[in-house]
Design an enzyme around this catalytic site. Structure first.
Site, mmCIF file in Angstrom:
data_model
loop_
_atom_site.group_PDB
_atom_site.id
_atom_site.type_symbol
_atom_site.label_atom_id
_atom_site.label_comp_id
_atom_site.label_asym_id
_atom_site.label_seq_id
_atom_site.Cartn_x
_atom_site.Cartn_y
_atom_site.Cartn_z
ATOM 1 N N TYR A 8 -7.557 37.820 24.373
ATOM 2 C CA TYR A 8 -8.383 36.625 24.607
ATOM 3 C C TYR A 8 -9.549 36.555 23.617
ATOM 4 C CZ TYR A 8 -5.984 35.290 28.903
ATOM 5 O OH TYR A 8 -5.055 34.865 29.806
ATOM 6 N N ARG A 50 -6.088 28.435 45.181
ATOM 7 C CA ARG A 50 -5.741 27.050 45.498
ATOM 8 C C ARG A 50 -4.658 26.858 46.547
ATOM 9 N NH1 ARG A 50 -4.721 24.014 40.118
ATOM 10 N NH2 ARG A 50 -4.654 26.073 39.153
ATOM 11 N N ASP A 69 -12.760 37.109 37.759
ATOM 12 C CA ASP A 69 -11.862 36.821 36.639
ATOM 13 C C ASP A 69 -11.942 37.978 35.651
ATOM 14 O OD1 ASP A 69 -10.430 34.088 35.508
ATOM 15 O OD2 ASP A 69 -10.982 35.526 33.951
ATOM 16 N N ARG A 92 -3.511 36.468 43.503
ATOM 17 C CA ARG A 92 -4.062 35.097 43.600
ATOM 18 C C ARG A 92 -4.036 34.522 45.024
ATOM 19 N NH1 ARG A 92 -4.369 32.234 37.902
ATOM 20 N NH2 ARG A 92 -4.094 34.108 36.682
ATOM 21 N N ARG A 139 -14.164 24.664 46.557
ATOM 22 C CA ARG A 139 -14.111 24.519 45.096
ATOM 23 C C ARG A 139 -14.506 23.096 44.667
ATOM 24 N NH1 ARG A 139 -13.952 23.676 40.771
ATOM 25 N NH2 ARG A 139 -12.796 24.431 38.965
#
Lengths: 356, 356
Positions: free
Chosen positions: A167, A43, A89, A39, A52
């Protein structure tokens, strides 16, 4: 063990100026461990947050190759890490198989439709027919390779079949994934059909990423740790094994989070690198995995909130404890609110490390 | 090792008609393993759901001794399990220390105020002054003991200090408890002060429960698994050890969820029973804990959604694999939507088991 890249790819792409990651992945002796963060494109970087904020949402970033390329490069410029990982993703795979996902801010992924019945499994698209729809990822990889111009290797990735299945059945994140696990107990045959479809799609997808220029691929089994050891052997490992056996062009990393119980079996897979979470000491990880693989991990992401000297001392100790055949990383993705300066302290601590 | 109950208590309470749990906890040979389920008093029972629907909320049930007693007894009548566990919540401890919690339907616990600074730790009430406020739990235990009239033993419980601290800092449930873990890295001294305060309160609380009639106490370290092995040794084990050493009247069970890495150390504590989650095989659990303790667990709660023959076969295999010194249970609390008939199939499968 996949010790050589295809010569055709080498001709197309510029020689890597920093190939530390690939040499460590192949078990070669290196002057210091390579370092990157799961990651790292995200962010923690002000550049990422700015971009973003100007977009409609997470999916616009994932699906627009130019933007995905831009955020993939950001941590290379800002942090000086030894590898880039393509911004994407794992849920793009269920989407092209027929289950569209949405990313809800502050909540995570949501699937308006889920797998409920055996018939739902039959309706899913699989293999090349699904993977070809991920052209936007391949394009992002090609753009990134050009933009990187050989500075560092580019990592591609996909979710492990069990995690993707979880998922597809649960429809969102979950503490227990009890709907998904219930399906394993109630519909074992249908579970295997579904896992096989995901596996075939994933193999084609990873081949597409490698053809586009990925130098190493990582398989994320994020929800490995909610299965029993028996279930993991039945429903997870055989499908990861198929993927590892099918990918012969570049090194493969398998990261099964919280699945310490399966590390001995993962150590027998036809992969090069095994990811380790922060619940395992370096010594115990090496004992469980065996000697043949390179290990990757496993700093607690929370350590990056600590004072500078704690970050440095703990990182150096970890690097010493892992020793040879090692890629430095966290034991999980970096938390979005981690102070950027502390991430840099971590990266620099590894880069200043020399084996005594 | 706490092999004897205080004689004063034995005089007050009727002789237990079914003391299987206590004999197994003390490592005695038993004709079959005792069986109970974590969260057996709860939403799996229609009687519970009916009563709960008539109340203002979860806390009314916890804080009204007559009601807590009623729901504690329900699974004894309905399921025929070998133990009752007092209906309560681990979060009553932070509440009497000064941090009130709310239980939000569908969301879980929420603390309007949390620990943010070192000064907040100093303000907390601890020890007997806090524990005395839990009189409603002691009263519920006394009522339940009378109502049970010796049918089965009654289990008391508390959260382990680290788990309680995690809620006090995080303010709610969390996947990562990164605020709480961050505090450990940033404020190690204050962390120890807080943990010591929780420990002293917990010891007084458990003594109060035992005085009221609890026949065994269980310590739940629900968030053990998010710590590194090193953190667990520093911030969790020493405080659980203090509790185990302080409780000499009745057997003690320690259940540290997902903390496989700490099982060898837990096996050395002054407790009688070690809880095992479903990520560990019975054989591996015994190897890690050693020979001296009774083990409790570890069926995957999801198995109770499976067909009857799968439930029976898997339960019998688990009981055989654990062998001696064993208390049958799930590896975690029973899921609220588990079909009641399947819970009964599980309980009956254990009760019909005989060692060959």
């Amino acid at each position: 063990m996949n010790n050589e890249q295809s010569t055709s790819q080498e001709k197309e792409t510029p020689t890597l100026k920093n190939d530390l990651l690939l040499r460590a992945a192949r078990g070669e002796t290196v002057e210091r461990p390579p370092v990157w963060l799961m990651r790292q494109a995200g962010r923690i970087l002000p550049q990422y947050r700015e971009l973003r904020a100007s977009l409609s949402g997470f999916k616009e970033l994932v699906e627009t190759p130019e933007l995905a390329c831009e955020v993939t490069i950001q941590p290379i410029d800002e942090l000086g890490v030894d590898a880039a990982i393509i911004f994407s993703d794992i849920l793009v795979v269920p989407e092209v198989m027929g289950l569209r996902y949405e990313m809800i801010p502050g909540k995570g992924p949501m699937f308006p439709m889920t797998i409920q019945l055996e018939e739902d499994v039959d309706k899913l698209i699989a293999g090349e027919k699904a993977a070809v729809q991920l052209d936007y990822v391949y394009k992002a990889i090609r753009l990134t390779k050009t933009a990187l111009n050989g500075r560092v290797p580019l990592i591609g990735f996909a979710g492990a079949p069990w995690t993707i299945m979880a998922y597809m059945l649960e429809g969102s994140g979950s503490k227990t994934f009890s709907k998904a696990r219930r399906f394993l107990y109630k519909k074992p045959i249908s579970s295997h059909v579904l896992l096989q479809k995901i596996t075939e799609t994933t193999i084609d997808y990873l081949h597409g990423q490698i053809k586009a220029g990925a130098d190493l691929v990582q398989i994320f089994d994020s929800w490995a740790g909610i299965l029993t050891p028996e279930q993991y052997k039945t429903y997870a490992l055989p499908y990861i094994r198929q993927i590892c056996d099918a990918i012969t062009e570049v090194p493969v990393t398998v990261f099964a989070k919280n699945a310490w119980f399966a590390l001995p079996e993962i150590g027998q897979l036809n992969c090069n690198v095994v990811g380790i979470d922060w619940n395992t000491t370096p010594q115990e990880a090496r004992r469980l995995v065996g000697e043949s693989k390179t290990l990757q991990g496993n700093l607690d992401p929370c350590l990056l909130y600590a004072p500078e000297d704690t970050i440095c001392a703990t990182t150096h100790q970890m690097v010493r404890d892992f020793g040879d055949k090692y890629i430095c990383n966290l034991g999980h993705g970096v938390y979005p609110d981690t102070p950027l300066d502390n991430v840099k302290i971590f990266v620099d601590a590894v880069k200043s490390f020399t084996f005594e």
